[in-house]
Motif scaffolding. Structure first.
Motif, PDB file in Angstrom:
ATOM      1  N   ALA A 186       0.536  18.350  21.824  1.00 18.90           N
ATOM      2  CA  ALA A 186       0.515  17.190  22.783  1.00 18.90           C
ATOM      3  C   ALA A 186       1.712  16.606  23.047  1.00 18.90           C
ATOM      4  O   ALA A 186       2.105  16.314  24.266  1.00 18.90           O
ATOM      5  CB  ALA A 186      -0.629  16.137  22.212  1.00 18.90           C
TER       6      ALA A 186
ATOM      7  N   ARG B 241      -4.629  11.813  26.164  1.00 19.74           N
ATOM      8  CA  ARG B 241      -5.560  12.776  26.448  1.00 19.74           C
ATOM      9  C   ARG B 241      -5.480  14.208  25.611  1.00 19.74           C
ATOM     10  O   ARG B 241      -6.400  14.619  24.994  1.00 19.74           O
ATOM     11  CB  ARG B 241      -5.532  13.078  27.792  1.00 19.74           C
ATOM     12  N   LEU B 242      -4.107  14.873  25.422  1.00 13.13           N
ATOM     13  CA  LEU B 242      -3.932  15.797  24.832  1.00 13.13           C
ATOM     14  C   LEU B 242      -3.990  15.916  23.149  1.00 13.13           C
ATOM     15  O   LEU B 242      -4.475  17.003  22.802  1.00 13.13           O
ATOM     16  CB  LEU B 242      -2.552  16.685  25.257  1.00 13.13           C
ATOM     17  N   TYR B 243      -3.800  14.730  22.892  1.00 12.74           N
ATOM     18  CA  TYR B 243      -3.692  14.631  21.379  1.00 12.74           C
ATOM     19  C   TYR B 243      -4.980  14.869  20.690  1.00 12.74           C
ATOM     20  O   TYR B 243      -5.177  15.385  19.712  1.00 12.74           O
ATOM     21  CB  TYR B 243      -3.200  13.310  21.025  1.00 12.74           C
ATOM     22  N   GLY B 244      -6.000  13.994  21.427  1.00 16.81           N
ATOM     23  CA  GLY B 244      -7.373  14.626  20.736  1.00 16.81           C
ATOM     24  C   GLY B 244      -7.770  15.858  20.719  1.00 16.81           C
ATOM     25  O   GLY B 244      -8.853  16.131  20.091  1.00 16.81           O
ATOM     26  N   ARG B 245      -7.519  16.680  21.620  1.00 14.04           N
ATOM     27  CA  ARG B 245      -7.810  18.077  21.880  1.00 14.04           C
ATOM     28  C   ARG B 245      -7.058  19.037  21.144  1.00 14.04           C
ATOM     29  O   ARG B 245      -7.308  19.960  20.581  1.00 14.04           O
ATOM     30  CB  ARG B 245      -7.966  18.357  23.534  1.00 14.04           C
ATOM     31  N   PHE B 246      -5.654  18.877  21.180  1.00 14.11           N
ATOM     32  CA  PHE B 246      -4.685  19.948  20.615  1.00 14.11           C
ATOM     33  C   PHE B 246      -3.863  19.458  19.673  1.00 14.11           C
ATOM     34  O   PHE B 246      -3.134  20.073  18.971  1.00 14.11           O
ATOM     35  CB  PHE B 246      -3.723  20.358  21.715  1.00 14.11           C
TER      36      PHE B 246
END
Length: 238
Positions: A156, A146-151
């Motif tokens: 992430a 979930r964090l990879y796509g945003r940060f």
């Protein structure tokens, strides 16, 4: 984030803290205190895995529709290589911790797992197999994913690795857990197959337990010899 992922996170952490309920139940069942952690841990981890896999059925069913996944042959090679990558990252992290920051080698979490397994050998299934599967689902697929796509990758991997370390309650070895977390996150990103870091993770845990049980006497003898050598050289240099 999908609702089922929140449920998976809830189940995982509920399992982690379910030991609070264990004492009165195991006492009523007249289970020896030395077997509490192994018995409760085995049942709670197994139940959590079953529930989480049920919640992941849509992901498992649709996994072939996601693009970018490496072939099965490549996944096998990545999994084997990932084992060596994870150990290399761990060795580098241990060296930095001990030589630069003076952190003693050896993990309290590992010692606890070994002690539990001595009293309840079947707990080895949890430490070597079930635990790594659950951790890769929660920390790599869900949290890191979930964090990879945003940060992006670095942040992430850093956040998911720190949470990974916090769950193990081994804050003196944050660097080691972060190094391992970065390695598993990298394997997941490169292959798009969660099974790859799962295999690497299971292999690491299995080898640690195997070494601790099969070579325990040799390890203790080696440690005694090292202590003796340090005492001798310390006497010469003092």
């Amino acid at each position: 984030m999908e609702k089922r992922y929140w449920w998976i996170i809830f189940i995982y952490f509920a399992m982690q803290f379910s030991g609070i309920l264990a004492k009165p139940i195991l006492t009523a069942l007249d289970i020896p205190r030395t077997e509490w952690a192994g018995l409760w841990g085995t049942y709670s981890f197994a139940l959590a895995l079953i529930l989480i896999l049920i919640l992941l059925r849509p992901d498992i069913r649709d996994r072939h529709q996601r693009g970018g996944r490496v072939s099965r042959g490549s996944a096998v090679l990545w999994a084997i290589g990932g084992i060596f990558m994870a150990y290399a990252a761990q060795i580098i992290a241990i060296t930095i911790e001990s030589k630069i920051f003076g952190v003693p080698t050896g993990s309290q979490n590992t010692k606890d797992l070994v002690e539990i397994t001595k009293h309840t050998p079947y707990f080895m299934v949890v430490a070597a197999l079930i635990g790594p599967i659950l951790e890769e689902i929660v920390f790599r697929k869900i949290l890191f994913g979930r964090l990879y796509g945003r940060f992006g990758f670095f942040l992430a991997a850093l956040i998911s690795s720190l949470v990974f370390a916090a769950v193990h309650m081994d804050f003196s070895h944050l660097l080691i857990y972060s190094a391992i977390g970065f390695t598993f996150a990298y394997l997941y990103v490169k292959t798009k197959r969660l099974l790859v870091p799962i295999i690497a993770h299971m292999s690491m845990n299995s080898l640690v337990l195997l070494v601790q049980f099969v070579f325990a006497d040799q390890i203790r003898e080696y440690e005694k010899q090292m202590d003796t050598m340090q005492f001798i050289f310390g006497g010469f240099l003092s």
